[in-house]
Design an enzyme around this catalytic site. Structure first.
Site, PDB file in Angstrom:
ATOM      1  N   SER A  98       3.512  -2.309  10.221  1.00 39.45           N
ATOM      2  CA  SER A  98       4.975  -2.355  10.391  1.00 39.45           C
ATOM      3  C   SER A  98       5.583  -3.698   9.994  1.00 39.45           C
ATOM      4  CB  SER A  98       5.356  -1.975  11.825  1.00 39.45           C
ATOM      5  OG  SER A  98       4.926  -0.647  12.099  1.00 39.45           O
ATOM      6  N   HIS A 153      -9.401   1.103   4.825  1.00 34.25           N
ATOM      7  CA  HIS A 153      -8.135   1.293   5.529  1.00 34.25           C
ATOM      8  C   HIS A 153      -8.367   2.210   6.737  1.00 34.25           C
ATOM      9  CE1 HIS A 153      -4.060   2.480   6.484  1.00 34.25           C
ATOM     10  NE2 HIS A 153      -3.678   1.379   5.852  1.00 34.25           N
ATOM     11  N   ASN A 196       0.867  -1.179   0.000  1.00 32.49           N
ATOM     12  CA  ASN A 196       0.000   0.000   0.000  1.00 32.49           C
ATOM     13  C   ASN A 196       0.906   1.231   0.000  1.00 32.49           C
ATOM     14  OD1 ASN A 196      -1.767   2.074   0.568  1.00 32.49           O
ATOM     15  ND2 ASN A 196      -2.257   1.381   2.639  1.00 32.49           N
ATOM     16  N   GLY A 224       2.570   2.114  10.750  1.00 29.84           N
ATOM     17  CA  GLY A 224       3.530   3.204  10.597  1.00 29.84           C
ATOM     18  C   GLY A 224       4.214   3.606  11.892  1.00 29.84           C
ATOM     19  N   GLU A 258      -5.329  -5.064  10.538  1.00 31.42           N
ATOM     20  CA  GLU A 258      -4.309  -4.037  10.743  1.00 31.42           C
ATOM     21  C   GLU A 258      -4.578  -3.318  12.059  1.00 31.42           C
ATOM     22  OE1 GLU A 258      -2.329  -2.842   6.822  1.00 31.42           O
ATOM     23  OE2 GLU A 258      -4.098  -1.589   7.046  1.00 31.42           O
ATOM     24  N   LYS A 300       0.068   4.280  -0.230  1.00 31.75           N
ATOM     25  CA  LYS A 300      -0.571   5.457   0.384  1.00 31.75           C
ATOM     26  C   LYS A 300      -0.374   6.673  -0.535  1.00 31.75           C
ATOM     27  CE  LYS A 300      -0.064   3.238   4.793  1.00 31.75           C
ATOM     28  NZ  LYS A 300       0.030   3.342   6.234  1.00 31.75           N
ATOM     29  N   GLU A 320      -6.778   4.584   7.859  1.00 33.07           N
ATOM     30  CA  GLU A 320      -6.572   6.013   7.576  1.00 33.07           C
ATOM     31  C   GLU A 320      -7.813   6.610   6.911  1.00 33.07           C
ATOM     32  OE1 GLU A 320      -2.845   5.517   5.562  1.00 33.07           O
ATOM     33  OE2 GLU A 320      -1.912   4.972   7.463  1.00 33.07           O
TER      34      GLU A 320
HETATM   35  P1  PGA Z   1       2.899   0.187   7.644  1.00 26.71           P
HETATM   36  O1  PGA Z   1       1.436   0.405   7.035  1.00 26.71           O
HETATM   37  O2  PGA Z   1       3.436  -1.097   7.051  1.00 26.71           O
HETATM   38  O3  PGA Z   1       3.685   1.382   7.241  1.00 26.71           O
HETATM   39  O4  PGA Z   1       2.739   0.069   9.141  1.00 26.71           O
HETATM   40  C1  PGA Z   1       0.562  -0.666   6.852  1.00 26.71           C
HETATM   41  C2  PGA Z   1      -0.723  -0.175   6.245  1.00 26.71           C
HETATM   42  O5  PGA Z   1      -1.187   0.900   6.609  1.00 26.71           O
HETATM   43  O6  PGA Z   1      -1.325  -0.860   5.381  1.00 26.71           O
END
Ligand code: PGA
Length: 223
Positions: free
Chosen positions: A185, A79, A5, A155, A149, A7, A81
């Site tokens: 992560s 997601h 992803n 992140g 997640e 983003k 976010e």
């Molecule tokens: P990350 O993000 O691997 O940077 O923690 C995962 C995601 O949001 O899909």
């Protein structure tokens, strides 16, 4: 399935990534503006979101048929976010997933608890509401994948332990029969032990998917 992803980042150069991946199974989910480049490079390409109507007055949205016109084969929905910063609701996420599946796209539907929810013992309740709202509308479907997640692991460099991920994945599968990816992560050095868990069927990778070598290493761990 190992999915990257990107983003709101440009990510690795698509044809270089395509070359480095060789035969490794992968999905990339770039920003909308890079979808065509990724498809043309021969990458398996998903969008980061999709609307539930095929067209209409929905400023800022993109539909499943529009994605399919580009050769995009799936979409991420829900997601954290999107839920956190753009007000997406369980019902909206379920509608996006349902429309995408109906149109013939693959779907990665994201669920996960915040740290506060975990601390107060509400993880299973949160997961149940999120997963069941998707399951109620979509049922089980060959093209539906759930991504677990935990919001506190996205992140942050904090990864769920393999045991904790396994426990959540098994719980999700008790609610809905679907493969479950882990996200939060994931890095080359923790991918293997996470993916070794019996109910961890792949990974949704954010930060580490922006680096070509890291993403290829994680795809290799997945295969
Ligand atoms: P990350 O993000 O691997 O940077 O923690 C995962 C995601 O949001 O899909």
């Amino acid at each position: 399935m190992i999915a990257g992803n990107w983003k709101m980042f440009r990510g690795p150069e698509p044809s270089a990534l395509r070359g480095a991946l060789g035969d490794l199974p992968h999905v990339v989910a770039p920003p909308f503006t890079l979808l065509r480049d990724c498809v043309e490079a021969g990458l398996t390409t998903y969008a980061q979101n999709v609307h539930w109507e095929p067209e209409g007055a929905y400023t800022g949205e993109v539909s499943a048929p529009m994605l399919q016109d580009l050769g995009v084969t799936g979409a991420i929905v829900g997601h954290s976010e999107r839920r956190q910063y753009f007000g997406e609701t369980d019902l909206g996420v379920a509608r996006r997933a349902h429309a995408a599946l109906q149109a013939g796209l693959g779907v990665i539907a994201c669920v996960g608890e915040t740290w506060e929810q975990r601390e107060s013992g509400d993880t299973e309740t949160v997961l149940r509401v999120q997963v069941e709202s998707i399951g109620d509308l979509c049922g089980t479907h060959d093209n539906l994948v759930i991504a677990y997640e935990p919001v506190w692991a996205i992140g942050t460099g904090k990864t769920a332990t393999p045991e904790l991920a396994q426990e959540a994945h098994a719980f999700i599968k008790s609610l809905l029969a679907a493969p479950v990816l882990y996200g939060g992560s994931v890095k080359p050095d923790n991918a293997e032990e996470l993916l070794a868990q019996p109910d961890v069927d792949g990974a949704l990778v954010g930060g580490a998917s922006l680096d070509l070598d890291s993403f290829v290493a994680i795809c290799r761990a997945g295969s």
